[in-house]
Design a protein around this motif. Structure first.
Motif, PDB file in Angstrom:
ATOM      1  N   THR A   1       0.806  -1.476  -0.003  1.00 44.02           N
ATOM      2  CA  THR A   1       0.087  -0.120  -0.007  1.00 44.02           C
ATOM      3  C   THR A   1       0.972   1.192  -0.004  1.00 44.02           C
ATOM      4  O   THR A   1       2.114   1.253   0.498  1.00 44.02           O
ATOM      5  CB  THR A   1      -0.937   0.144   1.320  1.00 44.02           C
ATOM      6  N   SER A   2       0.282   2.364  -0.290  1.00 41.98           N
ATOM      7  CA  SER A   2       1.062   3.765  -0.463  1.00 41.98           C
ATOM      8  C   SER A   2       0.475   4.458   0.594  1.00 41.98           C
ATOM      9  O   SER A   2      -0.739   4.336   1.289  1.00 41.98           O
ATOM     10  CB  SER A   2       1.004   4.223  -1.577  1.00 41.98           C
ATOM     11  N   GLN A   3       1.319   5.505   1.131  1.00 39.20           N
ATOM     12  CA  GLN A   3       0.990   6.417   2.128  1.00 39.20           C
ATOM     13  C   GLN A   3       0.060   7.594   1.399  1.00 39.20           C
ATOM     14  O   GLN A   3       0.500   8.144   0.472  1.00 39.20           O
ATOM     15  CB  GLN A   3       2.109   7.014   3.090  1.00 39.20           C
ATOM     16  N   GLY A   4      -1.052   7.649   2.065  1.00 36.73           N
ATOM     17  CA  GLY A   4      -2.030   8.677   1.300  1.00 36.73           C
ATOM     18  C   GLY A   4      -2.638   9.428   2.380  1.00 36.73           C
ATOM     19  O   GLY A   4      -2.124   9.847   3.528  1.00 36.73           O
ATOM     20  N   VAL A   5      -3.696  10.286   2.167  1.00 39.47           N
ATOM     21  CA  VAL A   5      -4.294  11.412   2.943  1.00 39.47           C
ATOM     22  C   VAL A   5      -5.827  11.093   2.923  1.00 39.47           C
ATOM     23  O   VAL A   5      -6.074  10.844   2.042  1.00 39.47           O
ATOM     24  CB  VAL A   5      -3.939  12.756   2.396  1.00 39.47           C
TER      25      VAL A   5
ATOM     26  N   GLN B   1      -2.864   3.934   2.957  1.00 38.39           N
ATOM     27  CA  GLN B   1      -4.150   4.100   2.003  1.00 38.39           C
ATOM     28  C   GLN B   1      -5.350   2.980   2.479  1.00 38.39           C
ATOM     29  O   GLN B   1      -6.214   3.180   2.596  1.00 38.39           O
ATOM     30  CB  GLN B   1      -4.089   3.992   0.657  1.00 38.39           C
ATOM     31  N   MET B   2      -4.409   1.682   2.638  1.00 38.30           N
ATOM     32  CA  MET B   2      -5.213   0.411   3.154  1.00 38.30           C
ATOM     33  C   MET B   2      -6.043   1.071   4.447  1.00 38.30           C
ATOM     34  O   MET B   2      -7.212   0.459   4.605  1.00 38.30           O
ATOM     35  CB  MET B   2      -4.441  -0.962   3.405  1.00 38.30           C
ATOM     36  N   ILE B   3      -5.199   1.600   5.204  1.00 37.24           N
ATOM     37  CA  ILE B   3      -5.936   1.896   6.826  1.00 37.24           C
ATOM     38  C   ILE B   3      -6.946   2.873   6.551  1.00 37.24           C
ATOM     39  O   ILE B   3      -7.960   2.942   7.113  1.00 37.24           O
ATOM     40  CB  ILE B   3      -4.424   2.307   7.687  1.00 37.24           C
ATOM     41  N   LEU B   4      -6.555   4.006   5.617  1.00 39.84           N
ATOM     42  CA  LEU B   4      -7.562   5.119   5.420  1.00 39.84           C
ATOM     43  C   LEU B   4      -8.791   4.580   4.943  1.00 39.84           C
ATOM     44  O   LEU B   4      -9.740   4.924   5.348  1.00 39.84           O
ATOM     45  CB  LEU B   4      -6.686   6.026   4.635  1.00 39.84           C
ATOM     46  N   TYR B   5      -8.656   3.800   3.689  1.00 44.02           N
ATOM     47  CA  TYR B   5      -9.917   3.444   3.041  1.00 44.02           C
ATOM     48  C   TYR B   5     -10.782   2.691   4.271  1.00 44.02           C
ATOM     49  O   TYR B   5     -12.019   2.444   4.265  1.00 44.02           O
ATOM     50  CB  TYR B   5      -9.527   2.310   2.025  1.00 44.02           C
ATOM     51  N   GLY B   6     -10.164   1.748   4.934  1.00 46.18           N
ATOM     52  CA  GLY B   6     -10.926   1.080   6.354  1.00 46.18           C
ATOM     53  C   GLY B   6     -11.659   2.192   7.026  1.00 46.18           C
ATOM     54  O   GLY B   6     -12.852   1.785   7.310  1.00 46.18           O
ATOM     55  N   PHE B   7     -11.070   3.318   7.455  1.00 42.46           N
ATOM     56  CA  PHE B   7     -11.847   4.266   8.178  1.00 42.46           C
ATOM     57  C   PHE B   7     -13.193   4.923   7.456  1.00 42.46           C
ATOM     58  O   PHE B   7     -14.131   4.996   7.991  1.00 42.46           O
ATOM     59  CB  PHE B   7     -10.930   5.374   8.649  1.00 42.46           C
ATOM     60  N   THR B   8     -12.858   4.916   6.101  1.00 39.06           N
ATOM     61  CA  THR B   8     -14.068   5.441   5.317  1.00 39.06           C
ATOM     62  C   THR B   8     -15.138   4.543   5.046  1.00 39.06           C
ATOM     63  O   THR B   8     -16.399   4.830   4.755  1.00 39.06           O
ATOM     64  CB  THR B   8     -13.713   5.870   3.963  1.00 39.06           C
ATOM     65  N   GLN B   9     -14.722   3.254   5.482  1.00 34.83           N
ATOM     66  CA  GLN B   9     -15.935   2.531   5.500  1.00 34.83           C
ATOM     67  C   GLN B   9     -16.724   2.246   6.739  1.00 34.83           C
ATOM     68  O   GLN B   9     -18.073   1.482   6.670  1.00 34.83           O
ATOM     69  CB  GLN B   9     -15.449   0.872   5.337  1.00 34.83           C
ATOM     70  N   GLU B  10     -16.213   3.049   7.760  1.00 35.11           N
ATOM     71  CA  GLU B  10     -17.270   2.915   8.849  1.00 35.11           C
ATOM     72  C   GLU B  10     -18.551   3.571   8.646  1.00 35.11           C
ATOM     73  O   GLU B  10     -18.666   4.393   8.178  1.00 35.11           O
ATOM     74  CB  GLU B  10     -16.484   4.093  10.023  1.00 35.11           C
ATOM     75  N   LYS B  11     -19.415   2.971   9.471  1.00 34.51           N
ATOM     76  CA  LYS B  11     -21.021   3.435   9.560  1.00 34.51           C
ATOM     77  C   LYS B  11     -20.827   5.018   9.620  1.00 34.51           C
ATOM     78  O   LYS B  11     -20.066   5.204  10.695  1.00 34.51           O
ATOM     79  CB  LYS B  11     -21.901   2.530  10.316  1.00 34.51           C
ATOM     80  N   ASP B  12     -21.768   5.833   8.925  1.00 38.25           N
ATOM     81  CA  ASP B  12     -21.707   7.282   9.312  1.00 38.25           C
ATOM     82  C   ASP B  12     -20.547   8.011   9.211  1.00 38.25           C
ATOM     83  O   ASP B  12     -20.280   8.860   9.733  1.00 38.25           O
ATOM     84  CB  ASP B  12     -22.401   7.500  10.681  1.00 38.25           C
ATOM     85  N   SER B  13     -19.607   7.408   8.469  1.00 32.92           N
ATOM     86  CA  SER B  13     -18.269   8.087   8.111  1.00 32.92           C
ATOM     87  C   SER B  13     -18.539   9.238   7.004  1.00 32.92           C
ATOM     88  O   SER B  13     -19.127   9.132   6.197  1.00 32.92           O
ATOM     89  CB  SER B  13     -17.283   7.035   7.503  1.00 32.92           C
ATOM     90  N   HIS B  14     -17.922  10.344   7.463  1.00 32.36           N
ATOM     91  CA  HIS B  14     -17.919  11.524   6.418  1.00 32.36           C
ATOM     92  C   HIS B  14     -16.406  11.921   6.186  1.00 32.36           C
ATOM     93  O   HIS B  14     -16.053  12.966   6.056  1.00 32.36           O
ATOM     94  CB  HIS B  14     -18.501  12.639   7.292  1.00 32.36           C
ATOM     95  N   LEU B  15     -15.743  10.584   6.163  1.00 35.20           N
ATOM     96  CA  LEU B  15     -14.025  10.919   5.709  1.00 35.20           C
ATOM     97  C   LEU B  15     -13.992  10.253   4.100  1.00 35.20           C
ATOM     98  O   LEU B  15     -14.738   9.451   3.670  1.00 35.20           O
ATOM     99  CB  LEU B  15     -13.468  10.116   6.655  1.00 35.20           C
ATOM    100  N   LYS B  16     -12.943  10.995   3.428  1.00 38.28           N
ATOM    101  CA  LYS B  16     -12.659  10.499   2.415  1.00 38.28           C
ATOM    102  C   LYS B  16     -11.274  10.558   2.051  1.00 38.28           C
ATOM    103  O   LYS B  16     -10.381  11.275   2.344  1.00 38.28           O
ATOM    104  CB  LYS B  16     -13.044  11.599   1.379  1.00 38.28           C
ATOM    105  N   VAL B  17     -10.696   9.498   1.288  1.00 38.17           N
ATOM    106  CA  VAL B  17      -9.288   9.381   0.815  1.00 38.17           C
ATOM    107  C   VAL B  17      -9.125  10.183  -0.379  1.00 38.17           C
ATOM    108  O   VAL B  17      -9.986   9.989  -1.425  1.00 38.17           O
ATOM    109  CB  VAL B  17      -8.879   7.873   0.544  1.00 38.17           C
ATOM    110  N   VAL B  18      -8.095  11.078  -0.330  1.00 35.86           N
ATOM    111  CA  VAL B  18      -7.893  11.507  -1.575  1.00 35.86           C
ATOM    112  C   VAL B  18      -7.009  11.066  -2.661  1.00 35.86           C
ATOM    113  O   VAL B  18      -5.802  10.671  -2.119  1.00 35.86           O
ATOM    114  CB  VAL B  18      -6.905  13.217  -1.096  1.00 35.86           C
TER     115      VAL B  18
END
Lengths: 251, 303
Positions: B135-139, B207-224
């Motif tokens: 995985t790559s480091q993302g934001v 990015q693998m970790i970040l995408y995991g957080f965006t999958q959370e219910k009611d998440s308003h987060l986004k990977v750029v």
């Protein structure tokens, strides 16, 4: 048989062979050969000749060491073996008792002297063709760390001083490392293309990884060696490159 | 009934032979004992009793998360699949990012499968089996900031949260990112809280970790998608050094898993957000078997 018969028989029988001096019985050539033989025997058995092979072997060893031979020990193996033989036989010659046979003493002296001469010749050959480690004289031109974008190349050069003793080939081993060992490793995704661009020598190109070795042909008289290196690595990887080993050698 | 010859004492030569044989056997036994005592003791296999203590993350949805005492995520699936290949089962417990090496070197855990990146430095302290994912480091940003943070330049003078003991924090400390105001938190959940509550403009890690957080219910987060830092991270299964036979067994099991279709299925099930948003996810996130051979069970990466 009477005693008179016995005396007669003794007189008619050929005289017993004297190995030290029998100059008159077998012709001119035999006389000369026996003279030489006698001289050698006298020399070999002379008390002052006991130390001569040992002195010769020791002198050879001291001079060889004083010349600071370069290259790995393996290239001087024959020389070392012969020096050992020379020393051992010379030492036995010194320690041997006076009553020992002329043949044995002569053989020891001969073996010791021949081994000393052979060892010296082997040393000369080894020194003339020995590997020369020039790792410390490889000059790296370029900015490090290298990456996958704008800074992918550097040049490795060997100057005239490193090449003052001519050799036919250059064996080069590269070390490539992650610039930041605490960051994700890129080593397994990294390779380098090395390109020998030395005048008078056919251009040679090789692919390398960290720790791999290439062997460039340098031609008869090369004044300088120039190797262009281009790195191929992963995205955003930063790598350090250096010559882990550079050895001039003959085929 | 015995014959008279059985009562007869053995002749002296036969007795001497017997004594020599006995002495020889005793000497052999003594040599064998000494050789055994002097040899390096072979450590018992980590898989000997069929249960393996595995340290995982408990606060990373999609990769390693604990909910109602149950662990789930891609790391958890990999642990189960690979350990099944060596006929063992995992006992999961959580381990913070900064303790992933010490729990192994202090023998508190047998394995750590916790989005643990393989680095040259870490390979000197522990053995890795891997990579099992790349995985790559993302934001990651708040969805309402999607219009303002779209490229690397947009992060100038923005507060970016990373957490301790990770390669992500070290990457942003490099001079090339001096214009980014990165700061460390103790763990992922604190960074997410900071982002959600506006104390941080972005969170940066793999990015693998970040995408995991965006999958959370009611998440308003986004990977750029357009912002990547540093080189690719290779996740490995870590174990204490001194278990190379176990390491090689695990490597073979991982190689079999990676080359099967199960890897894609498990990855897509654990991280559906990546499957949806990254069109080349199979090539970008799946490691090659060559990289497994070059990074597994070694003190230094093989070129």
């Amino acid at each position: 048989m009477t005693a008179e018969d016995g005396d007669r028989q003794d007189r008619s029988a050929p005289p017993t062979r004297d190995i030290h001096n029998s100059p008159t019985t077998h012709g001119d050539h035999s006389i000369a050969a026996n003279d030489i033989k006698n001289v050698i025997i006298r020399w070999v058995m002379h008390p002052s000749a006991r130390w001569l092979p040992l002195l010769l072997a020791c002198a050879g060893l001291v001079i060889a060491q004083a010349l600071h031979p370069s290259g790995p020990f393996g290239q001087y193996l024959l020389c070392t073996v012969l020096a050992g033989v020379a020393l051992v036989t010379a030492a036995v010659r010194v320690l041997i008792r006076r009553s020992s046979g002329v043949g044995f003493v002569g053989a020891l002296s001969l073996v010791s002297v021949l081994a000393t001469v052979g060892g010296w010749l082997a040393f000369q050959h080894g020194a003339a063709h020995a590997d020369i480690d020039v790792t410390g004289q490889v000059v790296t031109a370029g900015t490090q760390p290298l990456d996958d974008a704008g800074n992918r190349s550097l040049v490795l050069t060997l100057g005239e001083s490193a090449l003052k003793e001519p050799r036919e080939r250059l064996r080069l081993t590269l070390a490539i490392d992650d610039h930041d060992p605490s960051g994700p490793t890129c080593l397994h995704r990294t390779s380098a293309t090395v390109y020998l661009v030395t005048s008078g020598v056919a251009a040679q190109e090789e692919q390398m990884h960290s720790g791999s070795t290439v062997d460039f042909a340098l031609g008869a008289r090369t004044g300088s060696v120039r190797i262009q290196l281009t790195l191929k690595t992963g995205r955003n990887c930063q790598m350090d490159v250096r010559a882990a080993s550079a050895v001039l050698h003959d085929s | 009934m015995t014959t008279p010859s059985q009562h007869r004492p053995a002749p002296p030569r036969a007795r001497a032979r017997r004594h020599r044989a006995l002495a020889g056997a005793a000497l052999l036994a003594l040599t064998a004992l000494l050789a055994g005592a002097c040899a390096d003791p072979e450590p018992p296999s980590l898989f000997a009793d069929g249960r393996v203590a595995v340290g995982v993350k408990n606060d990373q949805p999609g990769t390693g998360q604990e909910t109602s005492y149950k662990f789930a995520g891609f790391d958890i699936t990999v642990a189960r699949q690979v350990l099944a290949g060596v006929h063992a089962e995992p006992d999961f417990s959580s381990v913070p990012s900064q303790d992933r090496s010490t729990v192994l070197t202090h023998h508190q855990k047998d394995l750590v499968i916790a989005t643990y990146s393989i680095t040259d430095e870490r390979m000197k302290a522990v053995d890795f089996v891997g990579p099992y994912a790349t995985t790559s480091q993302g934001v990651m940003i708040r969805e309402d900031e999607a219009g303002t943070i779209r490229s690397r330049q947009d992060l100038k003078h923005k507060r970016v949260c990373t957490w301790e003991g990770t390669t992500s924090g070290k990457e942003l400390d490099k001079p090339a990112y001096d214009d980014i105001e990165d700061y460390p938190q103790q763990d992922a959940s604190l960074c997410i809280k900071d982002l959600e509550e506006g104390r941080a403009d972005a969170v940066s890690t793999d990015q693998m970790i970040l995408y995991g957080f965006t999958q959370e219910k009611d998440s308003h987060l986004k990977v750029v998608p357009g912002i990547l830092f540093g080189s690719s991270n290779e996740y490995g299964i870590a174990m204490a050094k001194g278990h190379r036979a176990d390491c090689r067994r695990l490597r073979d099991a991982l190689r079999a898993y990676i080359t099967s279709t199960a890897w894609e299925q498990d990855f897509a099930n654990s991280l559906p957000a990546i499957k949806e948003q990254e069109p080349h996810w199979q090539t970008d996130f799946k490691p090659s078997t060559e990289s497994i051979d070059r990074l597994s069970c070694r003190d230094h990466p093989a070129a």
